[in-house]
Write a protein that holds these residues in place. Structure first.
Motif, PDB file in Angstrom:
ATOM      1  N   SER A  84       0.833  -1.209   0.000  1.00  0.00           N
ATOM      2  CA  SER A  84       0.000   0.000   0.000  1.00  0.00           C
ATOM      3  C   SER A  84       0.863   1.253   0.000  1.00  0.00           C
ATOM      4  O   SER A  84       0.589   2.212  -0.722  1.00  0.00           O
ATOM      5  CB  SER A  84      -0.912   0.036   1.232  1.00  0.00           C
ATOM      6  OG  SER A  84      -1.757  -1.079   1.285  1.00  0.00           O
ATOM      7  N   PHE A  85       1.908   1.236   0.826  1.00  0.00           N
ATOM      8  CA  PHE A  85       2.814   2.379   0.926  1.00  0.00           C
ATOM      9  C   PHE A  85       3.499   2.647  -0.412  1.00  0.00           C
ATOM     10  O   PHE A  85       3.533   3.783  -0.890  1.00  0.00           O
ATOM     11  CB  PHE A  85       3.857   2.134   2.027  1.00  0.00           C
ATOM     12  CG  PHE A  85       4.844   3.253   2.170  1.00  0.00           C
ATOM     13  CD1 PHE A  85       4.466   4.450   2.762  1.00  0.00           C
ATOM     14  CD2 PHE A  85       6.144   3.111   1.695  1.00  0.00           C
ATOM     15  CE1 PHE A  85       5.378   5.497   2.885  1.00  0.00           C
ATOM     16  CE2 PHE A  85       7.057   4.146   1.814  1.00  0.00           C
ATOM     17  CZ  PHE A  85       6.671   5.344   2.406  1.00  0.00           C
ATOM     18  N   ILE A  86       4.008   1.593  -1.030  1.00  0.00           N
ATOM     19  CA  ILE A  86       4.672   1.735  -2.335  1.00  0.00           C
ATOM     20  C   ILE A  86       3.679   2.239  -3.378  1.00  0.00           C
ATOM     21  O   ILE A  86       4.000   3.128  -4.176  1.00  0.00           O
ATOM     22  CB  ILE A  86       5.327   0.403  -2.769  1.00  0.00           C
ATOM     23  CG1 ILE A  86       6.495   0.085  -1.842  1.00  0.00           C
ATOM     24  CG2 ILE A  86       5.784   0.460  -4.222  1.00  0.00           C
ATOM     25  CD1 ILE A  86       7.022  -1.333  -1.974  1.00  0.00           C
ATOM     26  N   GLY A  87       2.471   1.702  -3.353  1.00  0.00           N
ATOM     27  CA  GLY A  87       1.440   2.150  -4.290  1.00  0.00           C
ATOM     28  C   GLY A  87       1.131   3.627  -4.114  1.00  0.00           C
ATOM     29  O   GLY A  87       1.001   4.366  -5.101  1.00  0.00           O
ATOM     30  N   CYS A  88       1.018   4.074  -2.869  1.00  0.00           N
ATOM     31  CA  CYS A  88       0.754   5.494  -2.593  1.00  0.00           C
ATOM     32  C   CYS A  88       1.883   6.371  -3.129  1.00  0.00           C
ATOM     33  O   CYS A  88       1.631   7.414  -3.735  1.00  0.00           O
ATOM     34  CB  CYS A  88       0.576   5.726  -1.094  1.00  0.00           C
ATOM     35  SG  CYS A  88      -0.992   5.149  -0.435  1.00  0.00           S
ATOM     36  N   ILE A  89       3.118   5.948  -2.898  1.00  0.00           N
ATOM     37  CA  ILE A  89       4.272   6.699  -3.387  1.00  0.00           C
ATOM     38  C   ILE A  89       4.244   6.767  -4.917  1.00  0.00           C
ATOM     39  O   ILE A  89       4.444   7.840  -5.511  1.00  0.00           O
ATOM     40  CB  ILE A  89       5.599   6.061  -2.902  1.00  0.00           C
ATOM     41  CG1 ILE A  89       5.701   6.103  -1.389  1.00  0.00           C
ATOM     42  CG2 ILE A  89       6.803   6.728  -3.566  1.00  0.00           C
ATOM     43  CD1 ILE A  89       5.700   7.489  -0.778  1.00  0.00           C
ATOM     44  N   LEU A  90       3.967   5.647  -5.559  1.00  0.00           N
ATOM     45  CA  LEU A  90       3.937   5.617  -7.015  1.00  0.00           C
ATOM     46  C   LEU A  90       2.801   6.466  -7.591  1.00  0.00           C
ATOM     47  O   LEU A  90       2.990   7.182  -8.579  1.00  0.00           O
ATOM     48  CB  LEU A  90       3.829   4.165  -7.526  1.00  0.00           C
ATOM     49  CG  LEU A  90       5.071   3.299  -7.314  1.00  0.00           C
ATOM     50  CD1 LEU A  90       4.781   1.856  -7.699  1.00  0.00           C
ATOM     51  CD2 LEU A  90       6.253   3.845  -8.092  1.00  0.00           C
ATOM     52  N   ILE A  91       1.628   6.401  -6.961  1.00  0.00           N
ATOM     53  CA  ILE A  91       0.500   7.230  -7.434  1.00  0.00           C
ATOM     54  C   ILE A  91       0.847   8.705  -7.256  1.00  0.00           C
ATOM     55  O   ILE A  91       0.629   9.522  -8.156  1.00  0.00           O
ATOM     56  CB  ILE A  91      -0.804   6.882  -6.685  1.00  0.00           C
ATOM     57  CG1 ILE A  91      -1.290   5.492  -7.097  1.00  0.00           C
ATOM     58  CG2 ILE A  91      -1.892   7.925  -6.969  1.00  0.00           C
ATOM     59  CD1 ILE A  91      -2.439   4.950  -6.254  1.00  0.00           C
ATOM     60  N   GLY A  92       1.414   9.052  -6.101  1.00  0.00           N
ATOM     61  CA  GLY A  92       1.817  10.437  -5.869  1.00  0.00           C
ATOM     62  C   GLY A  92       2.861  10.902  -6.862  1.00  0.00           C
ATOM     63  O   GLY A  92       2.763  11.999  -7.433  1.00  0.00           O
ATOM     64  N   ALA A  93       3.871  10.067  -7.096  1.00  0.00           N
ATOM     65  CA  ALA A  93       4.928  10.419  -8.051  1.00  0.00           C
ATOM     66  C   ALA A  93       4.362  10.511  -9.482  1.00  0.00           C
ATOM     67  O   ALA A  93       4.716  11.414 -10.243  1.00  0.00           O
ATOM     68  CB  ALA A  93       6.050   9.383  -7.998  1.00  0.00           C
ATOM     69  N   GLY A  94       3.487   9.578  -9.812  1.00  0.00           N
ATOM     70  CA  GLY A  94       2.862   9.599 -11.136  1.00  0.00           C
ATOM     71  C   GLY A  94       2.018  10.840 -11.349  1.00  0.00           C
ATOM     72  O   GLY A  94       2.056  11.466 -12.416  1.00  0.00           O
ATOM     73  N   THR A  95       1.285  11.232 -10.323  1.00  0.00           N
ATOM     74  CA  THR A  95       0.472  12.453 -10.401  1.00  0.00           C
ATOM     75  C   THR A  95       1.378  13.663 -10.606  1.00  0.00           C
ATOM     76  O   THR A  95       1.119  14.497 -11.467  1.00  0.00           O
ATOM     77  CB  THR A  95      -0.358  12.624  -9.118  1.00  0.00           C
ATOM     78  OG1 THR A  95      -1.227  11.513  -8.971  1.00  0.00           O
ATOM     79  CG2 THR A  95      -1.163  13.912  -9.161  1.00  0.00           C
ATOM     80  N   LEU A  96       2.445  13.738  -9.828  1.00  0.00           N
ATOM     81  CA  LEU A  96       3.387  14.844  -9.952  1.00  0.00           C
ATOM     82  C   LEU A  96       3.984  14.894 -11.360  1.00  0.00           C
ATOM     83  O   LEU A  96       4.068  15.957 -11.971  1.00  0.00           O
ATOM     84  CB  LEU A  96       4.495  14.685  -8.901  1.00  0.00           C
ATOM     85  CG  LEU A  96       5.395  15.876  -8.674  1.00  0.00           C
ATOM     86  CD1 LEU A  96       4.588  17.087  -8.209  1.00  0.00           C
ATOM     87  CD2 LEU A  96       6.458  15.538  -7.630  1.00  0.00           C
ATOM     88  N   ALA A  97       4.363  13.741 -11.885  1.00  0.00           N
ATOM     89  CA  ALA A  97       4.946  13.674 -13.234  1.00  0.00           C
ATOM     90  C   ALA A  97       3.946  14.136 -14.293  1.00  0.00           C
ATOM     91  O   ALA A  97       4.322  14.807 -15.266  1.00  0.00           O
ATOM     92  CB  ALA A  97       5.408  12.248 -13.539  1.00  0.00           C
ATOM     93  N   MET A  98       2.683  13.802 -14.118  1.00  0.00           N
ATOM     94  CA  MET A  98       1.674  14.168 -15.119  1.00  0.00           C
ATOM     95  C   MET A  98       1.316  15.646 -15.053  1.00  0.00           C
ATOM     96  O   MET A  98       0.962  16.247 -16.051  1.00  0.00           O
ATOM     97  CB  MET A  98       0.422  13.314 -14.926  1.00  0.00           C
ATOM     98  CG  MET A  98       0.657  11.842 -15.254  1.00  0.00           C
ATOM     99  SD  MET A  98      -0.778  10.844 -14.911  1.00  0.00           S
ATOM    100  CE  MET A  98      -1.770  11.224 -16.340  1.00  0.00           C
ATOM    101  N   VAL A  99       1.404  16.229 -13.884  1.00  0.00           N
ATOM    102  CA  VAL A  99       0.963  17.610 -13.697  1.00  0.00           C
ATOM    103  C   VAL A  99       2.060  18.613 -14.042  1.00  0.00           C
ATOM    104  O   VAL A  99       1.780  19.702 -14.533  1.00  0.00           O
ATOM    105  CB  VAL A  99       0.463  17.821 -12.249  1.00  0.00           C
ATOM    106  CG1 VAL A  99       0.168  19.268 -11.980  1.00  0.00           C
ATOM    107  CG2 VAL A  99      -0.781  16.975 -12.017  1.00  0.00           C
ATOM    108  N   LEU A 100       3.308  18.254 -13.789  1.00  0.00           N
ATOM    109  CA  LEU A 100       4.413  19.196 -14.055  1.00  0.00           C
ATOM    110  C   LEU A 100       4.720  19.324 -15.529  1.00  0.00           C
ATOM    111  O   LEU A 100       4.524  18.567 -16.354  1.00  0.00           O
ATOM    112  CB  LEU A 100       5.661  18.767 -13.296  1.00  0.00           C
ATOM    113  CG  LEU A 100       5.543  18.868 -11.785  1.00  0.00           C
ATOM    114  CD1 LEU A 100       6.840  18.408 -11.122  1.00  0.00           C
ATOM    115  CD2 LEU A 100       5.216  20.280 -11.338  1.00  0.00           C
TER     116      LEU A 100
END
Length: 137
Positions: A121-137
């Motif tokens: 779950s922790f890894i998934g949260c980190i990946l979703i957060g990082a993926g969101t950041l990558a898509m938005v920037l």
């Protein structure tokens, strides 16, 4: 069956975003949200009557009523903010940020529902957060 329904939910959510972005062009976002909500209400009550689930109304306890009402208020707040953000921003940026709700839900489920928060779950949260950041920037 739950997996198929979850995939269909994601598909409909994606369609919702694209259809809404086109539909709110030149329309007040609050008015657009109200129109969408009326359609959802008609559709939901249609399903209740189609499946004869209306008999269950009298069986709903006070706690369930309170939390369903609070959930409805949270949904309304989410939709109002989402439509305004969608009207002001690009769908390709608004939608990923909106989907951070997955991370927030996992954290809230851990804190308030005492659900297990695993390394996965922790890894998934980190990946979703990082993926969101990558898509938005």
């Amino acid at each position: 069956m739950w997996l198929l329904l979850a995939i269909m939910s994601a598909l409909f959510a994606a369609l919702t975003s694209i259809l809404a972005k086109v539909g709110i062009d030149g329309v007040n976002s609050n008015l657009a949200t109200a129109i969408r909500t009326v359609v959802v209400v008609i559709m939901a009550w249609g399903m209740v009557f189609l499946t004869h689930a209306q008999d269950g109304l009298s069986e709903i306890n006070k706690k369930s009523w309170i939390f369903l009402i609070l959930s409805g208020l949270a949904t309304g707040g989410s939709w109002l903010c989402y439509y305004k953000a969608l009207q002001m921003g690009e769908a390709s940026k608004v939608v990923p940020i909106d989907k951070l709700s997955v991370v927030i839900t996992l954290l809230l489920a851990f804190v308030f529902l005492h659900e297990e928060f695993t390394a996965k779950s922790f890894i998934g949260c980190i990946l979703i957060g990082a993926g969101t950041l990558a898509m938005v920037l």
